[in-house]
Design a protein around this motif. Sequence first.
Motif, mmCIF file in Angstrom:
data_model
loop_
_atom_site.group_PDB
_atom_site.id
_atom_site.type_symbol
_atom_site.label_atom_id
_atom_site.label_comp_id
_atom_site.label_asym_id
_atom_site.label_seq_id
_atom_site.Cartn_x
_atom_site.Cartn_y
_atom_site.Cartn_z
ATOM 1 N N TYR A 78 0.822 -1.225 0.000
ATOM 2 C CA TYR A 78 0.000 0.000 0.000
ATOM 3 C C TYR A 78 0.847 1.263 0.000
ATOM 4 O O TYR A 78 0.396 2.318 -0.467
ATOM 5 C CB TYR A 78 -1.031 -0.004 1.124
ATOM 6 C CG TYR A 78 -0.544 0.285 2.520
ATOM 7 C CD1 TYR A 78 -0.160 1.565 2.901
ATOM 8 C CD2 TYR A 78 -0.518 -0.715 3.483
ATOM 9 C CE1 TYR A 78 0.257 1.831 4.192
ATOM 10 C CE2 TYR A 78 -0.106 -0.457 4.765
ATOM 11 C CZ TYR A 78 0.283 0.815 5.126
ATOM 12 O OH TYR A 78 0.710 1.076 6.399
ATOM 13 N N ALA A 79 2.100 1.189 0.488
ATOM 14 C CA ALA A 79 2.974 2.357 0.382
ATOM 15 C C ALA A 79 3.351 2.618 -1.078
ATOM 16 O O ALA A 79 3.520 3.771 -1.497
ATOM 17 C CB ALA A 79 4.223 2.157 1.234
ATOM 18 N N SER A 80 3.468 1.555 -1.858
ATOM 19 C CA SER A 80 3.793 1.719 -3.278
ATOM 20 C C SER A 80 2.646 2.365 -4.048
ATOM 21 O O SER A 80 2.864 2.990 -5.090
ATOM 22 C CB SER A 80 4.127 0.358 -3.904
ATOM 23 O OG SER A 80 5.273 -0.209 -3.297
ATOM 24 N N VAL A 81 1.416 2.202 -3.533
ATOM 25 C CA VAL A 81 0.267 2.828 -4.192
ATOM 26 C C VAL A 81 0.428 4.344 -4.207
ATOM 27 O O VAL A 81 0.142 5.010 -5.210
ATOM 28 C CB VAL A 81 -1.044 2.435 -3.480
ATOM 29 C CG1 VAL A 81 -2.213 3.290 -3.975
ATOM 30 C CG2 VAL A 81 -1.342 0.957 -3.708
ATOM 31 N N ALA A 82 0.913 4.910 -3.086
ATOM 32 C CA ALA A 82 1.109 6.363 -3.008
ATOM 33 C C ALA A 82 2.129 6.825 -4.047
ATOM 34 O O ALA A 82 1.960 7.877 -4.681
ATOM 35 C CB ALA A 82 1.552 6.755 -1.608
ATOM 36 N N VAL A 83 3.184 6.031 -4.234
ATOM 37 C CA VAL A 83 4.221 6.391 -5.208
ATOM 38 C C VAL A 83 3.658 6.307 -6.625
ATOM 39 O O VAL A 83 3.851 7.222 -7.441
ATOM 40 C CB VAL A 83 5.444 5.459 -5.060
ATOM 41 C CG1 VAL A 83 6.473 5.758 -6.148
ATOM 42 C CG2 VAL A 83 6.064 5.622 -3.678
ATOM 43 N N LEU A 84 2.955 5.230 -6.917
ATOM 44 C CA LEU A 84 2.401 5.072 -8.269
ATOM 45 C C LEU A 84 1.347 6.137 -8.555
ATOM 46 O O LEU A 84 1.204 6.599 -9.686
ATOM 47 C CB LEU A 84 1.784 3.679 -8.412
ATOM 48 C CG LEU A 84 2.766 2.506 -8.394
ATOM 49 C CD1 LEU A 84 2.020 1.181 -8.381
ATOM 50 C CD2 LEU A 84 3.702 2.565 -9.592
ATOM 51 N N GLY A 85 0.598 6.540 -7.515
ATOM 52 C CA GLY A 85 -0.421 7.549 -7.718
ATOM 53 C C GLY A 85 0.154 8.932 -7.921
ATOM 54 O O GLY A 85 -0.358 9.713 -8.739
ATOM 55 N N ALA A 86 1.239 9.251 -7.189
ATOM 56 C CA ALA A 86 1.818 10.598 -7.275
ATOM 57 C C ALA A 86 2.825 10.694 -8.428
ATOM 58 O O ALA A 86 2.627 11.442 -9.384
ATOM 59 C CB ALA A 86 2.483 10.955 -5.956
ATOM 60 N N ALA A 87 3.888 9.894 -8.325
ATOM 61 C CA ALA A 87 4.942 9.975 -9.346
ATOM 62 C C ALA A 87 4.465 9.453 -10.705
ATOM 63 O O ALA A 87 4.949 9.884 -11.750
ATOM 64 C CB ALA A 87 6.167 9.193 -8.887
ATOM 65 N N GLY A 88 3.488 8.526 -10.674
ATOM 66 C CA GLY A 88 3.022 7.953 -11.934
ATOM 67 C C GLY A 88 1.754 8.572 -12.456
ATOM 68 O O GLY A 88 1.102 7.998 -13.346
ATOM 69 N N ALA A 89 1.385 9.739 -11.912
ATOM 70 C CA ALA A 89 0.122 10.373 -12.309
ATOM 71 C C ALA A 89 0.087 10.705 -13.798
ATOM 72 O O ALA A 89 -0.979 10.700 -14.418
ATOM 73 C CB ALA A 89 -0.103 11.639 -11.484
ATOM 74 N N GLY A 90 1.225 10.988 -14.389
ATOM 75 C CA GLY A 90 1.257 11.347 -15.798
ATOM 76 C C GLY A 90 1.226 10.157 -16.733
ATOM 77 O O GLY A 90 1.157 10.332 -17.954
ATOM 78 N N LEU A 91 1.263 8.930 -16.186
ATOM 79 C CA LEU A 91 1.268 7.736 -17.023
ATOM 80 C C LEU A 91 -0.147 7.259 -17.298
ATOM 81 O O LEU A 91 -1.056 7.453 -16.492
ATOM 82 C CB LEU A 91 2.052 6.614 -16.322
ATOM 83 C CG LEU A 91 3.538 6.871 -16.058
ATOM 84 C CD1 LEU A 91 4.107 5.731 -15.222
ATOM 85 C CD2 LEU A 91 4.303 6.991 -17.377
ATOM 86 N N ARG A 92 -0.325 6.603 -18.430
ATOM 87 C CA ARG A 92 -1.612 5.992 -18.728
ATOM 88 C C ARG A 92 -1.874 4.854 -17.733
ATOM 89 O O ARG A 92 -0.952 4.274 -17.183
ATOM 90 C CB ARG A 92 -1.627 5.445 -20.157
ATOM 91 C CG ARG A 92 -1.509 6.512 -21.240
ATOM 92 C CD ARG A 92 -2.812 7.278 -21.364
ATOM 93 N NE ARG A 92 -2.770 8.253 -22.445
ATOM 94 C CZ ARG A 92 -3.203 8.025 -23.672
ATOM 95 N NH1 ARG A 92 -3.684 6.845 -23.988
ATOM 96 N NH2 ARG A 92 -3.155 8.976 -24.587
ATOM 97 N N ILE A 93 -3.128 4.509 -17.543
ATOM 98 C CA ILE A 93 -3.501 3.476 -16.583
ATOM 99 C C ILE A 93 -2.870 2.135 -16.950
ATOM 100 O O ILE A 93 -2.518 1.335 -16.074
ATOM 101 C CB ILE A 93 -5.046 3.358 -16.492
ATOM 102 C CG1 ILE A 93 -5.451 2.520 -15.281
ATOM 103 C CG2 ILE A 93 -5.624 2.783 -17.774
ATOM 104 C CD1 ILE A 93 -5.274 3.189 -13.970
#
Length: 354
Positions: free
Chosen positions: A166-181
């Motif tokens: 669940y900590a990785s979710v925060a990283v993927l949501g913030a740093a990966g916000a510009g990526l397609r789903i």
Amino acid sequence: MSATAEAAPRTRDVLRHVLLHLVTPLLMCLGMGLAYMGAFVTPEPNDMPVAVVGSGAQAKVLAQTVEDKAGDALDVRTLPDREHAVDALKSLDIAGAFVPDARTPELIVASAGSDMSALAAQKIFTPIAAKQGAPLKVTDVAAPVADDPTGQGLFFLLVAVSIGSYASVAVLGAAGAGLRIRARAGLVVGVSFAVSLIGAALAGPIFHLAHHGLWGVWAMCWLYSAGVLFIGVGLHTFLKRWTTLTMMVLFVMLNFTTSGGLFRPELQNGFFGSLHAFWNGAGFVEGVRSHLYFGGHDLGSHVWTLAGWLALGLLLVAVAGLWERRGRGAARVAASRAAEEAEQEEEMEESVGV
């Protein structure tokens, strides 16, 4: 003077922004307190299944006497012989089986299923043996490995894998916000694989919780981690900054407390005990426990629980993908309309100029 007047509103805005963001940790504090203290502070038997071994009238009378005295705390049954009692313990159908005997009364337990439930059963039947004037002999037919004497190592393995997920979710949501789903989903597969390898290493060569079946432990680590990550990435599209709090509620507050890693449901109240039946943390702990100690008994249902949560995560990601695609389409339409309006205004200005 005007500069001071301009600075004041900015200070208020900053304070309002800070206070708004403090809502999340304060809610976490409240939620963690309610969940952990509600689930763990006062463990008491709640329809805890135990057995009295024997087929005669004496065994039935003893079972009925124990149940009448305990009320709703115990579910007391009789089993015809010791072999049936051992089978019931290894199927996790009961927490303890008492074998009445004038010389050596015996309590049979399976502490790998729950050390705390075994201790609770011992506390119940020790006074009964004392009334017979004989010490209670305790036999453990499914003890945890020596490297995990209390059997609670699986709970802490759940904690480690959960935090990594669940900590990785925060990283993927913030740093990966510009990526397609689709790209974020690909990262989920890679991250969950890495988390599962760490979990397997912790369970195997580092702390020796698993003396066999390490590949099975790894597979359940991956199923669990992938489910948490896919759910988190899918929810982030809709919840944004509230995703962290939601993940804490789902995979810490309600998850750790209902997993059965410290207290099985028979030692918890009805709320936490009922969630144990289908929550993913319980599926993970009970699945690994079954795999390592109980010959795979009911392993399939626990794996299906993990697979169900993974399917829910995949569904959320699919819905999030459709939502984001629609949002991009709406943004393109809005941009196109704005461009058309700008062109029309420019044409009107040119015609006026002519």
